[in-house]
Design a protein around this motif. Structure first.
Motif, PDB file in Angstrom:
ATOM      1  N   TYR A   1       0.760  -1.283   0.017  1.00 43.09           N
ATOM      2  CA  TYR A   1       0.194  -0.055   0.136  1.00 43.09           C
ATOM      3  C   TYR A   1       0.893   1.159  -0.034  1.00 43.09           C
ATOM      4  O   TYR A   1       1.737   1.390   0.755  1.00 43.09           O
ATOM      5  CB  TYR A   1      -0.965  -0.036   1.155  1.00 43.09           C
ATOM      6  CG  TYR A   1      -1.726  -1.344   1.321  1.00 43.09           C
ATOM      7  CD1 TYR A   1      -1.114  -2.131   2.011  1.00 43.09           C
ATOM      8  CD2 TYR A   1      -3.117  -1.322   1.034  1.00 43.09           C
ATOM      9  CE1 TYR A   1      -2.069  -3.281   2.354  1.00 43.09           C
ATOM     10  CE2 TYR A   1      -3.930  -2.400   1.214  1.00 43.09           C
ATOM     11  CZ  TYR A   1      -3.293  -3.349   1.872  1.00 43.09           C
ATOM     12  OH  TYR A   1      -4.046  -4.535   1.754  1.00 43.09           O
TER      13      TYR A   1
ATOM     14  N   TYR B   1       0.036   5.361   1.041  1.00 39.21           N
ATOM     15  CA  TYR B   1      -0.625   6.157   2.020  1.00 39.21           C
ATOM     16  C   TYR B   1       0.009   7.744   1.970  1.00 39.21           C
ATOM     17  O   TYR B   1       1.117   7.758   1.785  1.00 39.21           O
ATOM     18  CB  TYR B   1      -0.710   5.732   3.355  1.00 39.21           C
ATOM     19  CG  TYR B   1      -1.832   4.526   3.321  1.00 39.21           C
ATOM     20  CD1 TYR B   1      -1.394   3.237   3.648  1.00 39.21           C
ATOM     21  CD2 TYR B   1      -3.104   4.728   3.563  1.00 39.21           C
ATOM     22  CE1 TYR B   1      -1.948   2.319   3.737  1.00 39.21           C
ATOM     23  CE2 TYR B   1      -3.942   3.642   4.052  1.00 39.21           C
ATOM     24  CZ  TYR B   1      -3.311   2.388   4.006  1.00 39.21           C
ATOM     25  OH  TYR B   1      -4.032   1.363   3.979  1.00 39.21           O
TER      26      TYR B   1
ATOM     27  N   LEU C   1      -5.629   6.498   1.535  1.00 35.13           N
ATOM     28  CA  LEU C   1      -4.998   5.510   0.822  1.00 35.13           C
ATOM     29  C   LEU C   1      -4.945   5.791  -0.728  1.00 35.13           C
ATOM     30  O   LEU C   1      -5.839   6.172  -1.065  1.00 35.13           O
ATOM     31  CB  LEU C   1      -6.000   3.973   0.866  1.00 35.13           C
ATOM     32  CG  LEU C   1      -5.551   3.048  -0.031  1.00 35.13           C
ATOM     33  CD1 LEU C   1      -4.247   2.451   0.167  1.00 35.13           C
ATOM     34  CD2 LEU C   1      -6.503   1.950   0.222  1.00 35.13           C
TER      35      LEU C   1
ATOM     36  N   TYR D   1      -3.124   0.339  -3.770  1.00 36.42           N
ATOM     37  CA  TYR D   1      -2.378  -0.760  -3.208  1.00 36.42           C
ATOM     38  C   TYR D   1      -2.461  -1.820  -4.351  1.00 36.42           C
ATOM     39  O   TYR D   1      -2.982  -1.667  -5.533  1.00 36.42           O
ATOM     40  CB  TYR D   1      -3.699  -1.427  -2.391  1.00 36.42           C
ATOM     41  CG  TYR D   1      -5.105  -1.671  -2.795  1.00 36.42           C
ATOM     42  CD1 TYR D   1      -6.089  -0.975  -3.244  1.00 36.42           C
ATOM     43  CD2 TYR D   1      -5.373  -3.252  -2.960  1.00 36.42           C
ATOM     44  CE1 TYR D   1      -7.351  -1.193  -3.600  1.00 36.42           C
ATOM     45  CE2 TYR D   1      -6.596  -3.402  -3.381  1.00 36.42           C
ATOM     46  CZ  TYR D   1      -7.535  -2.494  -3.795  1.00 36.42           C
ATOM     47  OH  TYR D   1      -8.806  -3.058  -4.228  1.00 36.42           O
TER      48      TYR D   1
ATOM     49  N   VAL E   1      -1.850  -6.268  -4.996  1.00 32.70           N
ATOM     50  CA  VAL E   1      -2.052  -7.494  -4.662  1.00 32.70           C
ATOM     51  C   VAL E   1      -1.031  -8.603  -5.120  1.00 32.70           C
ATOM     52  O   VAL E   1      -0.963  -9.536  -4.780  1.00 32.70           O
ATOM     53  CB  VAL E   1      -3.353  -8.378  -4.460  1.00 32.70           C
ATOM     54  CG1 VAL E   1      -4.340  -7.370  -3.680  1.00 32.70           C
ATOM     55  CG2 VAL E   1      -3.826  -8.307  -6.070  1.00 32.70           C
TER      56      VAL E   1
ATOM     57  N   LEU F   1       3.870   7.040   3.170  1.00 31.89           N
ATOM     58  CA  LEU F   1       3.981   5.895   3.943  1.00 31.89           C
ATOM     59  C   LEU F   1       3.551   4.685   3.020  1.00 31.89           C
ATOM     60  O   LEU F   1       2.511   4.558   2.453  1.00 31.89           O
ATOM     61  CB  LEU F   1       3.223   5.897   5.166  1.00 31.89           C
ATOM     62  CG  LEU F   1       3.485   6.750   6.180  1.00 31.89           C
ATOM     63  CD1 LEU F   1       2.432   6.954   7.195  1.00 31.89           C
ATOM     64  CD2 LEU F   1       4.582   6.161   6.980  1.00 31.89           C
TER      65      LEU F   1
ATOM     66  N   ASP G   1       0.782  -5.590   4.297  1.00 32.22           N
ATOM     67  CA  ASP G   1      -0.271  -6.267   5.315  1.00 32.22           C
ATOM     68  C   ASP G   1       0.409  -7.638   5.780  1.00 32.22           C
ATOM     69  O   ASP G   1      -0.031  -8.624   5.083  1.00 32.22           O
ATOM     70  CB  ASP G   1      -1.417  -6.451   4.195  1.00 32.22           C
ATOM     71  CG  ASP G   1      -2.375  -7.046   5.197  1.00 32.22           C
ATOM     72  OD1 ASP G   1      -3.589  -7.559   4.476  1.00 32.22           O
ATOM     73  OD2 ASP G   1      -2.360  -7.193   6.539  1.00 32.22           O
TER      74      ASP G   1
ATOM     75  N   VAL H   1      -0.429  -4.824   9.788  1.00 30.39           N
ATOM     76  CA  VAL H   1       0.197  -3.909   8.875  1.00 30.39           C
ATOM     77  C   VAL H   1       1.211  -3.298   9.476  1.00 30.39           C
ATOM     78  O   VAL H   1       1.297  -2.849  10.610  1.00 30.39           O
ATOM     79  CB  VAL H   1      -0.971  -2.737   8.267  1.00 30.39           C
ATOM     80  CG1 VAL H   1       0.058  -1.826   7.543  1.00 30.39           C
ATOM     81  CG2 VAL H   1      -2.140  -3.313   7.847  1.00 30.39           C
ATOM     82  N   THR H   2       2.455  -3.180   8.734  1.00 26.24           N
ATOM     83  CA  THR H   2       3.818  -2.815   8.864  1.00 26.24           C
ATOM     84  C   THR H   2       4.191  -1.719   8.129  1.00 26.24           C
ATOM     85  O   THR H   2       3.998  -1.960   6.760  1.00 26.24           O
ATOM     86  CB  THR H   2       4.789  -3.836   8.721  1.00 26.24           C
ATOM     87  OG1 THR H   2       4.516  -5.179   9.380  1.00 26.24           O
ATOM     88  CG2 THR H   2       5.993  -3.539   9.167  1.00 26.24           C
ATOM     89  N   PHE H   3       4.540  -0.789   8.575  1.00 26.10           N
ATOM     90  CA  PHE H   3       4.725   0.595   7.566  1.00 26.10           C
ATOM     91  C   PHE H   3       6.136   0.834   7.715  1.00 26.10           C
ATOM     92  O   PHE H   3       6.941   0.355   8.606  1.00 26.10           O
ATOM     93  CB  PHE H   3       3.924   1.966   8.502  1.00 26.10           C
ATOM     94  CG  PHE H   3       2.666   1.855   8.337  1.00 26.10           C
ATOM     95  CD1 PHE H   3       1.749   1.336   9.502  1.00 26.10           C
ATOM     96  CD2 PHE H   3       2.003   2.667   7.433  1.00 26.10           C
ATOM     97  CE1 PHE H   3       0.348   1.450   9.245  1.00 26.10           C
ATOM     98  CE2 PHE H   3       0.661   3.002   7.336  1.00 26.10           C
ATOM     99  CZ  PHE H   3      -0.143   2.085   8.066  1.00 26.10           C
ATOM    100  N   GLY H   4       6.435   1.456   6.641  1.00 23.48           N
ATOM    101  CA  GLY H   4       7.677   1.985   6.165  1.00 23.48           C
ATOM    102  C   GLY H   4       7.924   3.112   7.143  1.00 23.48           C
ATOM    103  O   GLY H   4       6.934   3.841   7.940  1.00 23.48           O
TER     104      GLY H   4
END
Lengths: 109, 111
Positions: free
Chosen positions: A34, A36, A46, A49, A51, A90, A94, A98-101
């Motif tokens: 993703y 953001y 958002l 995204y 997949v 950001l 998932d 969720v892990t963010f940079g």
């Protein structure tokens, strides 16, 4: 171990210049990824995204585009930046949760 | 569009007090997550509650989920100055890949 990398941390670009922000993940395969954007003092919007490789969904019409050339690489781009593109970008993965940079602070001048 | 909506937008409390913030959402979810963001930084995951759970604890954090009302609350007990941050809820909707975040609650803990 599973990690997410996002760079650069800060960027100051003139109006009309191109943009390329890169995000990569390690330790997993076929992640949902993703992008953001967060305006100052606001929540997260958002933008895109993905997949899978080459699969991009856009949430809002804008001056930006995204690409996923490799399974664990997600790129946010623009051909010509606008002042309104300034913000905090950001990348996220998932990984449940969720892990963010760490984010990129973009200032368009 | 944002599915999660936090309330209140801002909260100022004295150190040692409890802080409560709420999140409402619109569609069915697999889980709901709470995140914390210190000023100018990325988001850090705090706690995840699944749709079949009603309450979850993690240290000084307590999260509730009411799927019938489509709402969740985050309680921070015995707050500390270091809890000053923005808190976001995020919904993982059923049948969708899009993770939606609310606008956040900004919490200020006064020493």
């Amino acid at each position: 171990s599973q990690t997410i990398h996002q760079w650069p941390a800060t960027l100051v670009q003139p109006v009309g210049s191109p943009l390329s922000l890169e995000c990569t993940v390690e330790g997993t395969s076929n992640p949902n990824l993703y992008w953001y954007r967060q305006a100052a003092g606001r929540g997260l919007q958002l933008l895109f995204y993905s997949v899978g490789i080459g699969q991009i969904s856009s949430e809002v019409p804008q001056n930006l585009s995204a690409s996923r050339p490799q399974d664990r690489q997600f790129i946010l781009s623009s051909k010509k930046l606008l002042l309104s593109d300034s913000g905090f970008y950001l990348c996220a993965w998932d990984s449940s949760p969720v892990t963010f940079g760490s984010g990129t602070r973009l200032t368009v001048v | 569009s944002q599915q999660g909506e936090e309330d209140p937008q801002a909260l100022s409390i004295q150190e040692g007090e409890n802080a409560t913030m709420n999140c409402s959402y619109k569609t069915s979810i697999n889980n709901l997550q709470w995140y914390r963001q210190n000023s100018g930084r990325g988001l850090v995951h705090l706690i995840l509650i699944r749709s079949n759970e009603r309450e979850k604890h993690s240290g000084r954090l307590r999260v509730t989920l009411d799927t019938s009302k489509k709402s969740s609350s985050l309680l921070i007990t015995a707050s500390r100055a270091a809890d000053t941050a923005s808190y976001f809820c995020a919904t993982d909707p059923a049948n969708d890949y899009k993770l939606s975040f609310g606008a956040g609650t900004t919490v200020t803990v006064r020493a």
